[in-house]
Design an enzyme around this catalytic site. Sequence first.
Site, short mmCIF file in Angstrom:
data_model
loop_
_atom_site.label_atom_id
_atom_site.label_comp_id
_atom_site.label_asym_id
_atom_site.label_seq_id
_atom_site.Cartn_x
_atom_site.Cartn_y
_atom_site.Cartn_z
CB SER A 52 -1.00 0.05 1.18
OG SER A 52 -0.15 -0.26 2.30
N GLY B 130 -0.18 4.60 0.20
CA GLY B 130 -1.07 5.94 0.30
C GLY B 130 -1.67 6.22 -0.78
N GLY C 184 -1.86 4.88 -4.32
CA GLY C 184 -2.50 3.57 -4.43
C GLY C 184 -1.79 2.01 -4.06
N GLY D 126 -5.46 1.10 5.26
CA GLY D 126 -4.75 -0.14 5.14
C GLY D 126 -5.69 -1.57 5.84
CG ASP D 127 -6.53 -1.55 9.54
OD1 ASP D 127 -5.41 -1.95 9.49
OD2 ASP D 127 -6.98 -0.94 10.49
#
Lengths: 311, 311
Positions: free
Chosen positions: B216, B218, B221, B247-248
């Site tokens: 990831s 931010g 993408g 992120g989760d």
Amino acid sequence: MILVVTANPALDVTYTVPALIPGAMSRVSSVHRRAGGKGINVARVLHALGAPTLALAPCGGADGRLVGADLAAAGLPHELSTIAGPTRRTVTILSAADGTVTLVNEPGPVVSACEWDAVVSAVRRRVSRSSVLVCAGSLPPGVPADGYAELIDLARRAGVPAVLDTSGAALLAGIAAGPALVKPNAEELRAVTGTADPLTGALAMRALGARTVFVSLGAEGMLAVTDGAAWRAGVPRRLRGNTTGAGDAAVAGAALELAARSPWPEVLRSAVSVSSASVLGAYAGDVDLDHHRREHGAVIVEEIHAARVDV
Amino acid sequence: MILVVTANPALDVTYTVPALIPGAMSRVSSVHRRAGGKGINVARVLHALGAPTLALAPCGGADGRLVGADLAAAGLPHELSTIAGPTRRTVTILSAADGTVTLVNEPGPVVSACEWDAVVSAVRRRVSRSSVLVCAGSLPPGVPADGYAELIDLARRAGVPAVLDTSGAALLAGIAAGPALVKPNAEELRAVTGTADPLTGALAMRALGARTVFVSLGAEGMLAVTDGAAWRAGVPRRLRGNTTGAGDAAVAGAALELAARSPWPEVLRSAVSVSSASVLGAYAGDVDLDHHRREHGAVIVEEIHAARVDV
């Protein structure tokens, strides 16, 4: 027994972090939790001083249960009335890098009229067998400004001296009920009387109903004004340490002497001595008993001979 | 059913204050409390997406009970094993004046070998009837670095794909157990592989045992690397909002497609879409479902044709 009412108790949590940086994440290196709020601190100091004490407070929720568990663990006699709302938490963030102390205080829960009645009833049941009543700290949402006034009135009718330590509207309404002693700090005094001069402000508080006024002036000690007399008191050497709870310790020192029906200069001396000893304690409600016992006699109490005192 | 393990859950508390000023006292104007920790956030997003989910976590103390009560109130299926230590609390202080977000995170409780065994047993009992196993967040003190590796191994033997989202030693040890998908962010990737280049790092993670890696990035993408293929994915327009928990949400989006045995580009598309929709949610674990449904098809997924991918 000294009855101590805390209308808005708290679970005081202290987090030590390497450094508190706004906008960043800090990992807590140590956590300290204890029952708090002004009256709980007063009761804790009285208990440490060996005075029979009973702490009364409305408590609710998970943090309310932790308040009760902490008081039980400390062996501090207490009678908590259960409320529906959750007891508030105060978060103190201690930055290890520079010693900066940052506080984030939750608002208190709403205490309903019925829930406050339980506190009033507890005071009514016990006040005639008490030596002093102490009302300390803010009133939570839901309790009218004259919440403490009602308790002070119960004490007055029972011939028991009441000590009030609060601020704003609760202080103003409480004074009107004629407490034996009020202990504002300079800022609380200014907010209620409109004057920045401690002596003028204390005289104004007496005119509003307070019988004796102790104004705590931080490192400058205390000013006491009663019927036709006034004193200044202080310690010979300034102490460095934790001043959170120093005002609560002063109230405890004063309540102890009021319970013994000591003359005002001795009440003032103990207030200053215990307050000073609390600065050496790690957390609010802690006192260095050895310091208090050793330095009690060294507190300087001087009468103020001013025409203005005779109001 | 998607099994989601959170080894180190938390009670996430968000305080809104007028302004956070180090060294001063702030009164909290609003308090928000909810069950948190990476895996709990993943489970919450999966539940919102309508996926059958079970959250597994070791919980203890007053805050652990609040975690359970909050999951029950949210209708989120969970099975919490009781531990002796108190579940940690994370405190987020939102300064209304400038939007600054400051985090103060309590350390996790020690989870004993016996207490961790209860979590392992819960996974062992349920994994063969699960579609995906997700292991998310840090390991608490007391759980060895291969804590998640043991769970991933159980999933692998049952033929169930495992998703791992953690960092440091737990990530390194977990990768060795061969999870189907690992989702580090750029910093977690760098810390474990030593390279700041996402593609190089993802290839290194595959060499260490991860079968597919989603990095990831931010607002940039995500990068996906699997056996002989790689993709970049992103949204056509950047969104402003709350990136905590993004992120989760990506892990939840990916787990949903893994449960459906979708091809990797579709797994990646949903990870990006759900993550993007979470930025519009007020708190970690919230997603804007309408945004996800509307913008899912607009996510740009491009295959990377690089000789370097073929390792």
